[in-house]
Scaffold this motif. Structure first.
Motif, PDB file in Angstrom:
ATOM      1  N   CYS A  98       0.832  -1.205   0.000  1.00  0.00           N
ATOM      2  CA  CYS A  98       0.000   0.000   0.000  1.00  0.00           C
ATOM      3  C   CYS A  98       0.864   1.250   0.000  1.00  0.00           C
ATOM      4  N   ARG A 100       0.456   5.807   0.215  1.00  0.00           N
ATOM      5  CA  ARG A 100      -0.402   6.927   0.614  1.00  0.00           C
ATOM      6  C   ARG A 100      -0.133   8.102  -0.314  1.00  0.00           C
ATOM      7  N   THR A 103      -4.372  12.164   1.650  1.00  0.00           N
ATOM      8  CA  THR A 103      -5.050  11.445   2.738  1.00  0.00           C
ATOM      9  C   THR A 103      -5.559  10.079   2.302  1.00  0.00           C
ATOM     10  N   GLU A 105      -5.233   6.124   0.959  1.00  0.00           N
ATOM     11  CA  GLU A 105      -4.366   4.949   0.964  1.00  0.00           C
ATOM     12  C   GLU A 105      -4.846   3.992  -0.118  1.00  0.00           C
ATOM     13  N   HIS A 142      -8.311   3.463   2.034  1.00  0.00           N
ATOM     14  CA  HIS A 142      -8.866   4.570   2.818  1.00  0.00           C
ATOM     15  C   HIS A 142      -9.172   5.717   1.871  1.00  0.00           C
ATOM     16  N   ALA A 155       2.610   3.361   2.816  1.00  0.00           N
ATOM     17  CA  ALA A 155       1.564   3.513   3.845  1.00  0.00           C
ATOM     18  C   ALA A 155       1.948   2.751   5.091  1.00  0.00           C
TER      19      ALA A 155
END
Length: 155
Positions: A98, A100, A103, A105, A142, A155
């Motif tokens: 993952c 980021r 904001t 993910e 996310h 992430a």
């Protein structure tokens, strides 16, 4: 953790988001934006797919490579019909991991292979030029908002 595992997970520097494109319809024109909300199904205003192909990041550095394979200057990312272009960090290192962006993910699920439409968009040899450089598919872990210039990191 093993030394190899540590090396696999380490990156030299964060990257940055340099391009965002929305595809409002299946064969419609790409609309470039400065920022966008990303929900569980992908980018707001994009016709993409939910799940493992919700977002399609592409490596900025590959625009020049693919252009070179075609005897051209670096490509306009809109021609490739991917959602995001990221510079300064190797997206290949995130396969099965993952990352980021802002904001948001995203989990990189696999390769986004070129389709036959690349011959139409790039001309003869377009499909072959993109093989191994077609970008990635990612699912949203996310939701949130991203904007040009946002850092891209593990992430």
């Amino acid at each position: 953790m093993s030394e190899l595992r540590e090396m696999i997970e380490r990156v030299a520097q964060p990257g940055r988001l340099v391009w965002i494109g929305l595809r409002p319809g299946r064969r419609g024109a790409i609309r470039m934006v400065d920022a966008v909300e990303i929900g569980a199904d992908g980018l707001a205003g994009d016709h993409g797919r939910a799940g493992k192909r919700a977002v399609t990041p592409f490596q900025d550095e590959h625009l020049a490579a693919v252009g070179s394979f075609l005897g051209r200057a670096p490509l306009d990312p809109a021609l490739l019909r991917r959602n995001l272009v990221v510079a300064g960090i190797n997206l290949s290192a995130f396969r099965g991991r993952c990352l980021r962006i802002g904001t948001v993910e995203l989990c990189v699920t696999g390769v986004c292979a070129p389709c036959s439409r690349m011959e139409e968009a790039l001309g003869p040899g377009g499909y072959a030029a993109l093989r191994g450089h077609g970008g990635w598919c990612a699912e949203v872990r996310h939701p949130g908002r991203i904007a040009l210039g946002d850092p891209v990191q593990a992430a």
